[in-house]
Design an enzyme around this catalytic site. Sequence first.
Site: not given
Lengths: 502, 95
Positions: A80, A165, A189
């Site tokens: 990420k 997210s 997330s």
Amino acid sequence: MSEGSLLRLTLADARDGLLRKSFSARELALAYNEAVAETKPLNAYITPTPERALEMAAAADERLARGEALPLDGIPIAVKDLYCTKGVLTTAASHILNGFCPSYESTVTSRLWQAGAVMLGKTNLDEFAMGSSNTTSYYGPVENPWGRQIESQSGDNRPLVPGGSSGGSAAAVAAHAALTATGTDTGGSIRQPASFCGIVGLKPTYGRCSRWGVVAYASSLDHPGPMTRTVRDAAIMLRAMAGHDPRDSTSAPVSVPDFEAALTGNIRGLRVGIPREYRVDGMPQDIEALWQQGAEWLRAAGAEPVEINLPMTKYALPAYYIIAPAEASSNLARYDGVRFGLRIEGSGFEDMYELTRAAGFGAEVRRRVLIGTYVLSAGYYDAYYLKAQRVRTLVMRDFASTFEKVDCILAPTAPSAAFAIGENTEDPVAMYLNDVFTVPANLAGIPAISVPTGLSADGLPLGLQIMGRAFDEETVLSVAGVLEEAAQFRYLPSFRAGALHD
Amino acid sequence: MALDRAVVAHIAALARIRLAESELEPLAEELSQILTWIEQLNEVETSGVPPMTNAVGGALPMREDNVTDGGCREEILGNAPRTASGFFVVPKVIE
């Protein structure tokens, strides 16, 4: 092996195949580099790193040849783009970090590389991890590799969000453009995008994985964790990612167990809490039915479902939307145009600050920084911020008293399946409600995992969530493994790498 | 609680985010909507409940007061938008 069959392997299978020399780390890295390119329309990656992947794979092949394999040798991983990676662009999906190339590596990614893993690239996310749809990224939205199997009544066939997210990580793992990925979970997330994309997402206990080198959103709520195709893979990844780190003062000085060994399949006698308060108005029938089915599966495996009450559930979300923005407004004060990232010159110092931050932050980040500034400002601190922190104590007490009676909690991960890009954008609160089932575990810091267990009426993946006691990821993983085994979720998204070669 | 344009302008100034005049009204509406929803917290009785700052509990660990880092000026300056002679460059602050 064909590219398509290499891409379908789980982490555990790939690890075993590499050890048996059925294929090399280089072959695996080449297949995944191609998969990253093939799935580009999803916009799952901000920065692919194919050359680095091949270099790391070469080093892994040398160790494998010498019989000195490391635990994750040759395993291709997506990171990420909130984790700082030395010498590789790190954006947090924000314009304000324009061109930022860290001179250091986050603790968690360091551990992964030290375990032999191979970096495929940096994945897209909501800007600064603020969002539940991956539509707030400066680098554009991510598309979910899943599409509705039947047209919705309105004939709406817009692409779907992957959740957020950690939407890029979830989409990449689901579309076979990464074998596994790192995510971060501040209010859901990791788990909500895992549910939307039909993969496993684990938010460990707060303090289990170091936050050092992970771009901060809300420090008391941010949790690094793995996103994988199976529960076993999550256990393998967590072991590599976890461990005490003196550079993160909230990192827990506890030993890291062999989480994989906890997957015994034996949950006989465990008490599983079913929280009444998670039956919210307007929850789709298919999610309600799946939740009941989940309880039945666990009962059939010898566990005992028990109705419980978590009366503070309803208040966790509004408390989160004070605490998280407050911490964000403080954390994001560092973006000032002086030391790194974007700078817009102005007539003076103040002017430069204000112009830089106006140009660098997107609408959702700006909204949260302003809310956070407001609730921390003189005259409102007690009414909002302290009030929310007191409610957080009550949420924590809810869980503490519940875990005297049960060993874990079963709940849906999210109140819906994936929605279309552009939906839920008119009213910020409608988007926030996505996190209603995931936020409580962040406030309490307890471990929670989402496991894909079924499909919605539209043919989209749905996850169930297991929450457990702090530092008892072993029970959480063990129960999740039983759910996974019972659910036999074998569906794949129609858009995925290698699909043509199958 | 409803925020008006003046309050939004004030908190934007505190947060060092420049807002155009035309952005104040829509933001006031959005932020008011969020705050109104948040105010359901007032239904919760919290007198005597201590505030919770994080999930770790207890005091944060102390370490020896030693220098653990340094000697990396080039790395620190490496991402700066403007530098000169080993320093960050900012607009003139003192007239």
